[in-house]
Design an enzyme around this catalytic site. Structure first.
Site, mmCIF file in Angstrom:
data_model
loop_
_atom_site.group_PDB
_atom_site.id
_atom_site.type_symbol
_atom_site.label_atom_id
_atom_site.label_comp_id
_atom_site.label_asym_id
_atom_site.label_seq_id
_atom_site.Cartn_x
_atom_site.Cartn_y
_atom_site.Cartn_z
ATOM 1 N N PRO A 113 0.827 -1.230 -0.184
ATOM 2 C CA PRO A 113 0.035 0.107 -0.052
ATOM 3 C C PRO A 113 0.929 1.182 -0.039
ATOM 4 C CG PRO A 113 -0.299 -1.218 2.150
ATOM 5 C CD PRO A 113 0.892 -1.749 1.570
ATOM 6 N N ASP A 144 -3.377 4.644 -2.236
ATOM 7 C CA ASP A 144 -4.450 5.088 -1.604
ATOM 8 C C ASP A 144 -4.774 6.329 -2.165
ATOM 9 O OD1 ASP A 144 -6.146 5.908 0.455
ATOM 10 O OD2 ASP A 144 -4.619 6.033 2.115
ATOM 11 N N ARG A 181 -4.460 1.528 9.153
ATOM 12 C CA ARG A 181 -4.311 2.156 7.693
ATOM 13 C C ARG A 181 -4.055 0.862 6.834
ATOM 14 N NH1 ARG A 181 -0.247 5.855 10.903
ATOM 15 N NH2 ARG A 181 -0.346 4.052 12.223
ATOM 16 N N ARG A 186 -4.975 -3.061 0.857
ATOM 17 C CA ARG A 186 -4.253 -4.713 1.078
ATOM 18 C C ARG A 186 -5.505 -5.781 0.502
ATOM 19 N NH1 ARG A 186 -2.395 -3.014 6.501
ATOM 20 N NH2 ARG A 186 -0.197 -2.408 5.927
ATOM 21 N N ASP A 211 4.912 -3.177 3.405
ATOM 22 C CA ASP A 211 4.927 -1.604 3.566
ATOM 23 C C ASP A 211 6.095 -0.972 2.766
ATOM 24 O OD1 ASP A 211 2.469 -2.378 4.885
ATOM 25 O OD2 ASP A 211 3.263 -1.669 6.822
ATOM 26 N N ASP A 213 7.783 1.581 3.557
ATOM 27 C CA ASP A 213 8.829 2.183 4.361
ATOM 28 C C ASP A 213 9.564 1.297 5.224
ATOM 29 O OD1 ASP A 213 6.641 1.688 6.090
ATOM 30 O OD2 ASP A 213 6.756 3.468 7.549
ATOM 31 N N GLU A 299 -3.257 -7.590 11.898
ATOM 32 C CA GLU A 299 -2.346 -9.137 11.475
ATOM 33 C C GLU A 299 -3.168 -10.168 12.073
ATOM 34 O OE1 GLU A 299 -1.335 -6.311 12.899
ATOM 35 O OE2 GLU A 299 0.599 -5.699 11.660
ATOM 36 N N THR A 327 11.297 -0.067 9.766
ATOM 37 C CA THR A 327 11.871 1.308 9.941
ATOM 38 C C THR A 327 10.661 2.253 9.572
ATOM 39 O OG1 THR A 327 12.505 0.830 7.622
ATOM 40 C CG2 THR A 327 14.206 1.068 9.401
ATOM 41 N N ARG A 328 10.638 3.700 10.122
ATOM 42 C CA ARG A 328 9.735 4.486 9.646
ATOM 43 C C ARG A 328 10.735 5.721 9.540
ATOM 44 N NH1 ARG A 328 5.076 4.957 13.906
ATOM 45 N NH2 ARG A 328 3.874 5.431 12.007
HETATM 46 C C1 UGA Z 1 2.132 -0.440 11.294
HETATM 47 C C2 UGA Z 1 2.195 -1.744 10.650
HETATM 48 O O1 UGA Z 1 3.498 -2.216 10.328
HETATM 49 C C3 UGA Z 1 1.407 -1.616 9.278
HETATM 50 O O2 UGA Z 1 1.489 -2.755 8.552
HETATM 51 C C4 UGA Z 1 -0.006 -1.397 9.801
HETATM 52 O O3 UGA Z 1 -0.597 -1.264 8.631
HETATM 53 C C5 UGA Z 1 0.032 -0.210 10.520
HETATM 54 O O4 UGA Z 1 0.805 -0.094 11.498
HETATM 55 C C6 UGA Z 1 -1.404 0.345 11.020
HETATM 56 O O5 UGA Z 1 -1.538 0.989 12.034
HETATM 57 O O6 UGA Z 1 -2.510 0.299 10.322
HETATM 58 P P1 UGA Z 1 3.152 2.008 10.515
HETATM 59 O O7 UGA Z 1 4.641 2.218 10.168
HETATM 60 O O8 UGA Z 1 2.575 2.624 11.891
HETATM 61 O O9 UGA Z 1 2.933 0.399 10.489
HETATM 62 O O10 UGA Z 1 2.174 2.623 9.377
HETATM 63 P P2 UGA Z 1 2.518 3.167 7.908
HETATM 64 O O11 UGA Z 1 3.950 2.683 7.363
HETATM 65 O O12 UGA Z 1 2.262 4.559 8.188
HETATM 66 O O13 UGA Z 1 1.438 2.439 6.850
HETATM 67 C C7 UGA Z 1 1.544 1.201 6.738
HETATM 68 C C8 UGA Z 1 1.402 1.026 4.891
HETATM 69 O O14 UGA Z 1 -0.115 1.709 4.750
HETATM 70 C C9 UGA Z 1 2.269 1.777 4.425
HETATM 71 O O15 UGA Z 1 2.774 0.975 3.177
HETATM 72 C C10 UGA Z 1 1.901 3.086 3.940
HETATM 73 O O16 UGA Z 1 2.111 3.578 2.755
HETATM 74 C C11 UGA Z 1 0.185 2.831 3.690
HETATM 75 N N1 UGA Z 1 -0.731 3.917 3.949
HETATM 76 C C12 UGA Z 1 -0.504 4.541 5.125
HETATM 77 C C13 UGA Z 1 -1.669 4.480 3.177
HETATM 78 O O17 UGA Z 1 -1.681 3.490 2.114
HETATM 79 N N2 UGA Z 1 -2.581 5.208 3.684
HETATM 80 C C14 UGA Z 1 -2.392 5.910 4.662
HETATM 81 O O18 UGA Z 1 -3.210 6.805 4.795
HETATM 82 C C15 UGA Z 1 -1.300 5.491 5.373
HETATM 83 MN MN MN Z 2 5.589 1.704 8.376
#
Ligand code: UGA
Ligand code: MN
Length: 349
Positions: A113, A144, A181, A186, A211, A213, A299, A327-328
């Site tokens: 995503p 998205d 998110r 997905r 993901d 990042d 998950e 990583t973020r």
């Molecule tokens: C953690 C988990 O590692 C994610 O797999 C999970 O989706 C997420 O929490 C969650 O809270 O749902 P995190 O680093 O906090 O990950 O989340 P992001 O990396 O910001 O987002 C996960 C993925 O969704 C990324 O590939 C990002 O590009 C995508 N994303 C995020 C979107 O497509 N739309 C959004 O508005 C935000």
């Molecule tokens: Mn992430």
């Protein structure tokens, strides 16, 4: 006036005769024969030199791979495990064509995503640089957004990877920091995978949620490729700890090492598991759910629908190695970015 006209010498021979032709004529005849033969000589040299098993050279930019281009990444270097015996055998047979084709590697489908933000192209670049080194990988990138963006479309066209470009916007009511998110994205990837394989008997394949990042080692893909149903492994830099991991006893997962909500049925990050294509197809209703799902529970909610803890296959040396990091990327400082466009050119970043 008297001029001396040279008397032509009578030719001593009949038919083809070098002396009658003259040196210049002969030279041009030899020249033209040489140029006719030259391409053939080159072709023979090239054919003798080509090793049929050697992958073609890597192209820097490639045409867009259509969604149906599974397995077209022939020019990528396959990541294969090598045993000493096999290496020796390969050396011995170097100039001979391989008689038995290698069994087809299961395709790894990576669902990513992604959403528009200043660092998006940088994240996707890092990811593509990793994926390009993995054999038989199909990248399902899900934006998205309500439409495909120009940035991602042109990025994918030059990425040199078999890919599918999908898009689905997250409804505005779900765009809240405390909500999960990428649920819709997905699910769009899962739907594409199921639709694509609905009529054909499933080719071996493995699905993995990547993901945009995170940081992925190449070893991770070797590990997940042998997934029979659902495999798991540790994830670094997650859950408020240096790592989280499944606890393994006698080759079976018996619990979870985690610093956050140990009560989760599967206390694992999205980057910590892979599912075989067969399992995805035989559980057509398994999806990510919005209703009742909290962040960090996605998950578990998904895995509960397709497997049990007892069934999990531990990878990465019984879950003792970190091969992926959650990583973020830091939010970029754009404090000095002008409100209106000031530069004389428009640059995509
Ligand atoms: C953690 C988990 O590692 C994610 O797999 C999970 O989706 C997420 O929490 C969650 O809270 O749902 P995190 O680093 O906090 O990950 O989340 P992001 O990396 O910001 O987002 C996960 C993925 O969704 C990324 O590939 C990002 O590009 C995508 N994303 C995020 C979107 O497509 N739309 C959004 O508005 C935000
Ligand atoms: Mn992430």
């Amino acid at each position: 006036l008297h001029t001396e006209v040279p008397y032509p010498e009578p030719s001593p021979c009949r038919g083809w005769c070098p002396r009658r032709w003259g040196a210049r004529t002969m030279k041009s005849a030899l020249c033209s024969r040489f140029f006719i033969l030259l391409p053939w000589i080159l072709i023979v040299i090239i054919m003798l030199d080509v090793d049929p098993r050697r992958p073609a050279p890597q192209l820097t930019s490639r045409p867009y791979f259509s969604p149906h281009a599974v397995g077209c990444g022939g020019s990528r270097v396959p990541l294969r495990r090598s045993s000493p015996g096999r290496d020796a055998a390969e050396k011995r047979n170097e100039s001979r064509p391989q008689l038995q084709p290698e069994p087809r590697l299961p395709t790894i489908y990576a669902i990513t995503p992604t959403y528009s933000r200043p660092v998006q192209k940088a994240e996707l670049t890092r990811l593509a640089n990793t994926f390009r080194q993995v054999a038989q990988l199909h990248w399902i990138l899900v934006e998205d957004r309500a439409t495909r963006s120009e940035l991602v479309s042109s990025f994918l066209a030059r990425a040199g990877l078999p890919n599918t470009h999908l898009h689905v916007p997250t409804p505005r009511r779900y765009k809240r920091p405390w909500l999960p998110r990428a649920t819709e994205q997905r699910n769009a990837g899962l739907a594409w995978l199921r639709q694509r394989h609905q009529h054909q008997s499933a080719q071996p394949g493995v699905l993995f949620f990547a993901d945009d990042d995170n940081t992925y080692s190449l070893e991770l893909f070797q590990e997940m490729r042998t997934t029979r149903k659902v495999s798991v492994w540790p994830v670094g830099l997650v859950g408020g700890r240096r790592y989280e991991r499944p606890l393994v006893k006698n080759g079976k997962v018996v619990g979870w090492y985690t610093g956050w909500r140990e009560d989760r049925p599967f206390a694992i990050d999205m980057a910590g598991f892979a599912v075989s294509l067969q399992v995805i197809l035989s559980n057509p209703k398994a999806v990510f759910k919005r209703r009742g799902s909290q962040p960090g529970m996605q998950e578990s909610d998904f895995l509960k629908q397709i497997t049990t803890v007892e069934e999990l296959e531990p990878k990465a040396s019984n879950c003792t190695k970190v091969l992926v990091w959650h990583t973020r990327t830091e939010k970029v400082n754009l404090a000095n970015e002008p409100k209106y466009h000031l530069d004389t050119v428009n640059i995509e970043v």
